[in-house]
Design a protein around this motif. Structure first.
Motif, short mmCIF file in Angstrom:
data_model
loop_
_atom_site.label_atom_id
_atom_site.label_comp_id
_atom_site.label_asym_id
_atom_site.label_seq_id
_atom_site.Cartn_x
_atom_site.Cartn_y
_atom_site.Cartn_z
N HIS A 1 1.74 0.41 0.86
CA HIS A 1 3.07 0.22 -0.06
C HIS A 1 2.35 -0.59 -1.39
N HIS B 1 3.13 0.93 -4.64
CA HIS B 1 4.03 0.24 -5.50
C HIS B 1 3.63 0.10 -7.03
N CYS C 1 10.42 0.12 -5.82
CA CYS C 1 9.75 1.28 -6.03
C CYS C 1 10.30 2.43 -5.27
N CYS D 1 11.29 -0.36 -0.10
CA CYS D 1 11.06 -1.26 -1.37
C CYS D 1 12.33 -1.05 -2.22
ZN LIG Z 1 7.52 -1.33 -3.84
#
Ligand SMILES: [Zn+2]
Length: 382
Positions: free
Chosen positions: A231, A235, A216, A213
């Motif tokens: 996730h 996140h 994050c 990602c």
């Molecule tokens: Zn993320």
């Protein structure tokens, strides 16, 4: 799932699926199922009786049960009548264990027949879901997953070993009464060479691939629902300190001159905020341990943590000091500093530097010192 079969089997399946379905007698099939459940085994004759009550298209037995079992690796075994103590001979029948019968009914449903696997699955599930059940056979696994994947399995494909996809072929499709879509492919001579049976709720799963990602930094597998859930959870947690929003608890104590300070006696939420930032610092620099004891607190009576907070109450970073004794001398050490990427180079540390120097004297900075920290120290000597 692709199965290579003979032309005769393909033709038989296609013919059977094209027949119209007569009324069935589910009550009768339930009675028969209860009978075989008690025995734990179903002979091939029992199975024919059960199938006759379920779907008239299977009635004429043009496709042998043995053949379906062979294609799908469902074991036919000999079940013996328990001999009396005096007998010297035993009698046996070719049979399926009860869970293999459930497996067969599930497969036949996936082929497009109406075999009501739920009746037997519901009878077998309580035992399989018991807490002390550790291992499942392949057939038991089918029973275990039945409800979750019913009408959602990947399409079944039957084909001969002819390279059907290379041919200039014709396709015909039908929809079964259970809404399975059956597509048959025929070669130039009109012989069936491929059969695809697609369940009504089948959705092509997106292909999975690993990704990180950009916001994050969490690495997860795109297309995998479980990884995606982890996730989302991570996140939310990471963004709370990577892109901090005003912290309501912080805004309520900002009138207090020492509101950024976190000591062993501070409230738990402050320790949690410290810990999360110490945790990301550890991850960034690949240290072995997090330099804040836990989310619940830090028992070191001399620890001095700081939650850098901007004017709107967002926690932009953190640092912590501990002291070490060298003989009679006490030296304060700046253990770690972490500032959120959005607030780096905005003077978060330098605006507190004079206060730290006043409070901790000629403190030291814990090694190893990052390049960024070294250039900060060059500009802001202690
Ligand atoms: Zn993320």
């Amino acid at each position: 799932m692709q199965k290579i079969v003979s032309f005769e089997i393909l033709e038989t399946l296609w013919e059977m699926l094209n027949k119209s379905v007569r009324d069935t007698s589910p009550d009768k099939s339930k009675t028969l199922l209860n009978e075989v459940l008690i025995k734990g085994w179903a002979s091939l004759a029992d199975i024919e009786d059960i199938l006759d009550t379920l779907d008239s298209r299977i009635y004429n037995h043009t496709l042998k049960i043995e053949k379906i079992c062979e294609i799908f690796d469902i074991a036919i075994e000999t079940a013996y009548y328990k001999p009396s103590r005096l007998s010297i001979e035993v009698l046996g029948n070719e049979s399926l264990r009860i869970e293999s019968l459930a497996h067969l009914l599930i497969i036949l449903e996936q082929i497009g027949f109406n075999t009501r696997p739920e009746d037997l699955v519901n009878l077998l599930l309580p035992k399989l879901t018991e807490k002390n059940t550790i291992f499942l056979s392949a057939s038991e696994l089918q029973v275990f997953w039945f409800t979750k994947y019913r009408h959602r399995n990947s399409p079944l494909e039957f084909c001969t070993d002819e390279e059907w996809w290379r041919q200039d072929s014709k396709t015909k499709s039908i929809k079964t009464s259970s809404s399975y879509k059956v597509s048959a492919t025929f070669n130039d001579s009109g012989c069936i060479i491929h059969l695809e049976i697609r369940p009504p709720k089948f959705r092509k799963r997106p292909r999975t691939f690993s990704t990180r990602c950009k916001e994050c930094g969490y690495e997860w597998v795109k297309g995998d629902p479980e990884s995606s859930m982890y996730h989302r959870r991570e996140h939310k947690k990471r963004m709370s300190y990577l892109d901090p929003k005003p912290n309501m608890r912080m805004t309520k104590i900002m009138h207090n001159p020492d509101f950024e300070l976190v000591t062993t006696n501070s409230l738990k939420w402050k320790h949690k905020e410290m810990y999360e930032r110490a945790r990301i610092f550890k991850r960034m620099f690949h240290y072995d341990f997090v330099q804040w004891h836990s989310q619940a607190g830090d028992s070191d009576p001399n620890v001095q943590g700081y939650l850098f907070t901007n004017e709107i109450g967002a926690i932009t970073g953190a640092c912590s000091f501990r002291y070490r004794k060298y003989g009679h001398n006490i030296v304060w050490i700046l253990d770690w500093v972490w500032v959120s990427p959005k607030h780096r180079r905005t003077g978060e540390l330098s605006k507190r530097w004079e206060h730290f120097k006043t409070k901790f004297g000629k403190f030291e900075v814990q090694h190893p010192i990052s390049e960024d920290m070294q250039s900060f120290l060059n500009k802001n000597p202690i």
